[in-house]
Design an enzyme around this catalytic site. Structure first.
Site, short mmCIF file in Angstrom:
data_model
loop_
_atom_site.label_atom_id
_atom_site.label_comp_id
_atom_site.label_asym_id
_atom_site.label_seq_id
_atom_site.Cartn_x
_atom_site.Cartn_y
_atom_site.Cartn_z
N LYS A 176 0.86 -1.18 0.00
CA LYS A 176 0.00 0.00 0.00
C LYS A 176 0.90 1.23 0.00
O LYS A 176 1.96 1.23 0.65
CB LYS A 176 -0.86 -0.06 1.27
CG LYS A 176 -1.93 1.00 1.41
CD LYS A 176 -2.73 0.73 2.70
CE LYS A 176 -3.85 1.74 2.91
NZ LYS A 176 -4.61 1.47 4.16
N SER A 251 -9.49 1.31 3.26
CA SER A 251 -8.65 2.09 2.38
C SER A 251 -7.59 1.26 1.64
O SER A 251 -6.99 1.77 0.70
CB SER A 251 -7.96 3.19 3.18
OG SER A 251 -7.07 2.63 4.12
N SER A 275 -9.48 -1.08 7.51
CA SER A 275 -8.95 -0.83 6.16
C SER A 275 -8.24 -2.00 5.51
O SER A 275 -7.93 -1.94 4.32
CB SER A 275 -8.01 0.37 6.19
OG SER A 275 -8.76 1.55 6.15
#
Lengths: 593, 264
Positions: A176, A251, A275
């Site tokens: 990420k 996310s 997330s």
């Protein structure tokens, strides 16, 4: 505040004050939108005043004794962390090069270690897969082909020299984009960091490289981790591999979509309020959020410092155990990491696969099942999932988490306040303060207003409201957080793991909720409790909600939570569940080649 | 004394500790190196976490013991946000809520001066020395003295400076010890912080000059060269907010650690 019928109003002057305090310039149109937003979210936060339980906010983890402090020695180069050597309990025997994308991390590493394939072959295949399918998914923000090929060749060369390859030898992966990576642009999904080339790897990148993993690049996310759909981004929106009209969740949506689309066998995400687990659920894969303090946050761009945890997204449970083995452990560079031995996660998963769950009590979180609007297909999948656990030998007990409805407001009070604090450092290009105070503040507000997206700006305003305009609200949120932690501790007196659906709905369409941020926040109601209580939690694929009207067939997640530092138990239960189901082998239609 | 005369004053001194590295980072301090001091903006590099400097904590404890203050078994850290462009992270870490030590005293001018708190904080840096941002300092706040009597701030400041210097915890820089004076007018419930009143020879003059203000501003700077108080563009208290630092657990000081420091 209790039962107060009237909502708090925010005047233009209130907005001007909040904007000045968080150094933003707001257009007239944005002021109006933010007034509406603040009115709605502050109504939600008012629920926190319903709790008059005197539970004191308690610090979790180890306090700072002299041994935890740093020696007074000027900066030394970062020493990459080493990683324990994972034990392999079986061998891959037959391969065909064209199905490399279906291999797990464990299978790939094993094949590289045994010489069946080279790291370069695994990497080349993954790069080809990214090139082939990511045009439809947009999970990858940045692919570092040269770096990946060089890393793969280094793994092969080390093996040729007779060095023991790491537990993730030659396994292609992506991080990420809020994980700091040396020499590889790290933006946290924000324009304000565009172009930043970090000088050193953070903890996660360093341990993965030390374990032999090959970093292909960086994965898309909601800006700074603020979102549940991956739509809060100035860059490309990510599409769900199960249906590209649907969100991948957030996310860590890019991390989930990249794994679901079989571009890499595992990725890393971060989880402050669901997330990792919510996108894992929406993409039909495994997502594991460790206990707070189990994995170092050094080199993770801070969003909610007291809740952020890094963890793996994988297609099966054994890979989650393998990657967690590499990540977990005390790091003197993050004084919130816990000094506890790292158990044998792979053995725990193996035990779940072979021995079943006899003697284990699964607590069914009944408030979650009574939530209005729980999708019937999600409920059906969940009922089938707990039946699978029961048939593996587990005893099912109903448990209650009395402060469940306060979890989302508690999360937003803490998250917005800490985000406001953590993001105060981003001042644009004029950060040395040499230009004088007034000029500095003006340039800073202009840079921040350009650099941050609408959701980040909203949350900054909310954070300043929580910290400044509502004295005691942040502390009250801390007390309610302690109540939520106590609820979990009490539940674990009656059960060994807690189970619920991961999300209320199987998913939603791109664009469906962008105009209603507070409705978006409520989509995380089942998962934020584990963050607030600091607990390890996982989402596993629990089958599919069948196509219904305009809605396509979409994956559904089973959410499991364990007591602090009981990741091994979580993995054991998850492995037992997985051994009785076949969901992890199903390929999303959007990325079949 | 005029009708606007100050009625009491509390001294607060800030002492830069003699460490090689910053309070929360292994970047070199301004004073700790003759080479290039680290750019304090590195404190704010995304992904960076604070790790407290044991030496800084021990020097502050040494000073707390010297002042006979009661060291807290557990003290805590707060992020204080203001709008000072010099703070690299947008905030600085200090111990305003749960200080390292409370109480204690020292003797000067034939009287025992009570100490309120001893606490650690990051230096803010100064316009002429921005590299000091994040350097460790210990802050000592003295209980207010009544100016109607014979005591003067200069006596307390002189004694404190000599204790601090004598205990060997501050760096050798000329301005390693800075002083603030919190001037109060009890009748009108007004208070004002005087900054740059570092000199025992001048502090009493600076305090007396506050009489010229019928309404005290929150902060005034003493210009020693001109012997004048001037309006000061200071941290705007009304623009500040703080929260407990979520990156830092409480600091625990046990008897064993204190005993080791006493022996040194």
């Amino acid at each position: 505040m209790r039962g107060s019928p009237s909502s708090e109003r925010f005047s233009d002057a209130d907005l001007a004050t909040l904007a000045r305090l968080c150094r933003l310039e707001l257009s007239g149109e944005e002021v109006a939108r933010c007034q509406e937003y603040l009115r709605t979210i502050v109504d939600l936060l008012a629920r926190l005043y319903e709790v008059d339980d005197p539970e004191e906010a308690a610090f979790r983890g180890d306090a700072l004794g002299p041994a935890a402090l740093r020696d007074d020695v000027p900066a030394t180069p970062e020493v990459p962390m080493t990683c324990p050597d994972a034990q392999m309990d079986a061998r891959v025997t037959a391969v065909s090069a064209d199905d490399l994308s279906t291999w797990t991390a464990w299978q790939t590493a094993d094949a590289v270690r045994s010489g069946l394939i080279s790291a370069l072959e695994a990497t080349t295949a993954a790069l080809a897969r990214v090139a082939g399918v990511d045009g439809r998914i947009h999970a990858w923000m940045r692919v570092d082909e040269r770096g990946a090929l060089a890393a793969a060749r280094a793994v092969d060369a080390a093996r040729a020299r007779g060095e023991t390859p790491g537990p993730l030898a030659g396994v292609p992966t992506g991080l990420k984009d809020n994980f700091v990576t040396a020499g590889l642009e790290t933006t946290a999904g924000s324009r304000i960091l565009a172009g930043w080339l970090p000088g050193a790897d953070g903890h996660a990148a360093a341990v993965l490289r030390a374990s032999g993993a090959v970093l292909l690049g960086k994965l898309a996310l909601d800006e700074f981790g603020m979102g549940s759909s991956n739509e809060n981004t100035p860059f490309s929106v990510v599409h769900n591999p199960w249906d590209t009209a649907y969100v991948p969740g957030g996310s860590s949506g890019g991390s989930a979509a990249a794994v679901a689309a079989r571009t890499v066998p595992f990725s890393l995400g971060s989880d402050s309020g669901g997330s990792i687990r919510q996108p894992a659920s929406l993409c039909g894969i495994v997502g594991l959020k460790p206990s707070y303090g189990r994995v170092s946050r050094r080199g993770l761009v801070a969003f909610v410092s007291s809740l952020d945890q890094a963890g793996p997204l994988t297609r099966d449970v054994r890979d989650a155990a393998l990657v967690l083995t590499c990540l977990a452990g005390h790091d003197p560079g993050d004084v919130n990491t816990i000094r506890a031995p790292v158990p044998d996660y792979l053995a725990a998963a193996a035990r779940g696969r072979s021995d079943g769950l006899a003697g284990l009590r699964v607590g069914v979180h009944h408030e979650a099942l009574e939530v209005p609007g729980l999708d019937p297909a999600v409920r059906t999948c969940f009922d089938q999932a707990i039946a699978v656990l029961a048939s593996a030998g587990a005893e099912l007990v109903a448990v209650s988490l009395p402060h469940f409805r306060h979890a989302v407001p508690t999360y937003y009070a803490l998250a917005s306040a800490q985000a406001t604090s953590n993001l105060a450092r981003f001042t644009g290009p004029v950060s040395d303060g040499s230009s004088g105070r007034a000029a500095f503040l003006q340039a800073c507000a202009a840079a921040r207003s350009r650099g941050f997206g609408a959701e980040v700006r909203r949350r900054l305003l909310l954070g300043v409201h929580v910290l400044r305009s509502r004295p005691g609200l942040y502390e009250q949120a801390g007390r309610v957080q302690a109540c939520i932690a106590r609820d979990h501790a009490k539940a674990f007196e009656r059960c060994d793991v807690l189970a619920s659906p991961t999300t209320r709905l199987p998913g939603f369409r791109l664009g469906e909720r962008v105009h209603d941020p507070v409705a978006m926040y409520l989509s995380d109601m089942f998962v934020v409790g584990a963050n607030l209580a600091g607990l390890p939690a996982m989402s596993l694929s629990a089958g599919f909600a069948p196509a219904l009207g305009e809605r396509p067939r979409l994956p559904v997640g089973l959410h499991l939570v364990a007591p602090p530092l009981h990741e091994a138990r979580l993995l054991r239960v998850a492995a037992a569940y997985e051994a009785s189901t076949s969901w992890s082998g199903v390929m999303p239609p959007g990325v079949s080649t | 004394m005029s009708e606007h005369g100050p009625t009491s004053v509390a001294l607060e001194i800030h002492c830069r500790l003699a460490t090689r590295t910053k309070l929360f980072s292994s970047l070199p301090t301004y004073a700790g190196t003759t080479a290039d001091p680290g750019d304090p903006r590195a404190l704010a590099t995304p992904g960076t976490l604070p790790v407290p400097n044991r030496r800084a904590v021990e020097l502050a404890l040494r000073l707390a013991l010297r002042l006979q203050a009661v060291v807290a078994a557990s003290s805590g850290w707060v992020r204080r946000h203001g709008f000072d462009p010099r703070a690299p992270r947008g905030y600085r870490i200090c111990q305003s809520a749960a200080p390292l030590a409370r109480g204690g005293s020292f003797v000067s001018a034939g009287r025992r001066w009570a100490v309120e708190v001893v606490r650690l904080a990051e230096d803010l840096g100064e316009p002429h020395a921005p590299h000091r941002a994040g350097d460790p300092r210990v802050e000592i706040v003295v209980v207010p003295i009544d100016l109607a009597g014979e005591l003067r701030a200069s006596a307390g400041l002189r004694a404190l400076r000599s204790i601090v210097t004598g205990s060997g915890v501050v760096d050798a820089g000329t301005d390693a010890i800075r002083c603030l004076a919190h001037v109060m007018r009890h009748d009108a419930d007004q208070r004002c912080t005087l900054v740059d009143v570092d000199s025992p020879a001048l502090i009493d003059r600076a305090i007396a000059q506050t009489s010229a203000w019928s309404v005290l501003p929150p902060t005034l700077r003493y210009d020693a060269a001109a012997d004048r108080l001037r309006p000061h563009e200071a941290t705007h208290a009304h623009e500040e907010y703080e929260l407990p630092d979520p990156d830092l657990p409480p600091l625990l000081v046990d008897a064993g650690w204190l005993a080791r420091i006493r022996r040194e």
